[in-house]
Design a protein around this motif. Sequence first.
Motif, PDB file in Angstrom:
ATOM      1  N   ASP A  75       0.752  -0.920   0.111  1.00 46.36           N
ATOM      2  CA  ASP A  75      -0.483   0.013  -0.224  1.00 46.36           C
ATOM      3  C   ASP A  75       1.055   1.826  -0.053  1.00 46.36           C
ATOM      4  O   ASP A  75       2.515   1.052  -0.248  1.00 46.36           O
ATOM      5  CB  ASP A  75      -1.133  -0.605   1.312  1.00 46.36           C
ATOM      6  CG  ASP A  75      -0.231   0.194   2.117  1.00 46.36           C
ATOM      7  OD1 ASP A  75       0.851   0.454   2.296  1.00 46.36           O
ATOM      8  OD2 ASP A  75      -1.208  -0.677   4.364  1.00 46.36           O
ATOM      9  N   SER A  76       0.136   2.528   0.050  1.00 49.25           N
ATOM     10  CA  SER A  76       0.676   3.357  -0.037  1.00 49.25           C
ATOM     11  C   SER A  76       1.761   4.425   0.856  1.00 49.25           C
ATOM     12  O   SER A  76       3.163   4.727   1.349  1.00 49.25           O
ATOM     13  CB  SER A  76      -0.180   5.270  -0.246  1.00 49.25           C
ATOM     14  OG  SER A  76      -0.684   4.542   0.372  1.00 49.25           O
ATOM     15  N   SER A  77       1.474   3.359   2.466  1.00 51.05           N
ATOM     16  CA  SER A  77       2.211   3.393   3.760  1.00 51.05           C
ATOM     17  C   SER A  77       3.507   2.400   3.245  1.00 51.05           C
ATOM     18  O   SER A  77       4.418   2.408   4.070  1.00 51.05           O
ATOM     19  CB  SER A  77       1.822   3.215   4.217  1.00 51.05           C
ATOM     20  OG  SER A  77       0.433   4.369   4.981  1.00 51.05           O
ATOM     21  N   GLY A  78       3.848   1.191   2.443  1.00 48.11           N
ATOM     22  CA  GLY A  78       4.669   0.302   2.778  1.00 48.11           C
ATOM     23  C   GLY A  78       4.451  -0.613   3.236  1.00 48.11           C
ATOM     24  O   GLY A  78       5.320  -1.316   3.656  1.00 48.11           O
ATOM     25  N   ASN A  79       3.426  -1.141   3.229  1.00 46.21           N
ATOM     26  CA  ASN A  79       2.683  -2.310   4.317  1.00 46.21           C
ATOM     27  C   ASN A  79       2.875  -3.977   3.237  1.00 46.21           C
ATOM     28  O   ASN A  79       1.656  -2.291   1.946  1.00 46.21           O
ATOM     29  CB  ASN A  79       1.590  -2.072   5.495  1.00 46.21           C
ATOM     30  CG  ASN A  79       1.888  -1.299   5.771  1.00 46.21           C
ATOM     31  OD1 ASN A  79       3.282  -1.045   6.394  1.00 46.21           O
ATOM     32  ND2 ASN A  79       1.012  -0.222   6.426  1.00 46.21           N
TER      33      ASN A  79
END
Length: 298
Positions: A292-296
């Motif tokens: 995702d956009s948070s790097g998860n």
Amino acid sequence: LWAVETNRETQACQAILEPVSSVEFSMDCVNPESCLMGARLNGGDVFDNSFSPIDVRFENGKADLSINYADAGAINFTAKADLPNGAIQGTSEAFVWSPHSIKVEASQNTPGRYENGILAKAGEAFSMKLTALNSDGDVTPNFGNEWSQETLQLKEETDAIGSESVRNGTLTNASGFVRVDNGVFSNEGVSYSEVGTTQITAYIGSENYLPGYHLAPIKLEVSNNSTQIGRFIPYEFEPLTAEFYGTCTDFYYMGQSQPVSLSAQAVNASGNKTLNYTGSLAKAKPLFYAYDSSGNQL
């Protein structure tokens, strides 16, 4: 070996025709100055600065000598004999004995880090050991003890193993070897720029062993099946493209195929593409994950 005397009338050298009953020999270590072993002369042992009786058969004042020295360096021999009218003695010029071959060994800097015949990643440091050998395959322990120390090194250029399309990689820090034992040189900082297996060349660093004692250069280069090293694998995979070709909608169902194009390339530790990572050498099975956009990871 010549047994000669001065002709009293002509002052020229002439063969001594009197029978020589016994000849004693000693050897002297010229360079290096100390020997670590003796020599074999006509089947007998001769040692540094110590005379030993040797069986010698003269014919018209001349005798053939069979000499074997299992080490490296420059040595000479002194012969002396007793005659009815006095003793005679003479010393030879220095003989140079060079290593016959070089043993090449490669190992991981961290033993057991890789399996399945893998030596290192492309561009990653590994260890090399080079050993000077005589014709019997034994170490020449005095190699490296010369006044001006001789060394063993590797050439940067290599010969990649494989099809005609494989590219030759290069070695880094190929000349960084230091003496760690008698006739043994080590380097823990060698790296190779490509993937696969390659054949390397080991050589005497000066490219002319002990030049002050002979006219023609004495070189030694070893490059054969015994100097092949590897296997090398990519250091990492660098993402190139990630493009979505579908139609943007509010959602996709789980398991529904996505029209996405992904690509990556194999690189070495310097970030350069490993050109040989193709065909049979491309053994990895790439796995791609979504984040995702948070790097998860999703």
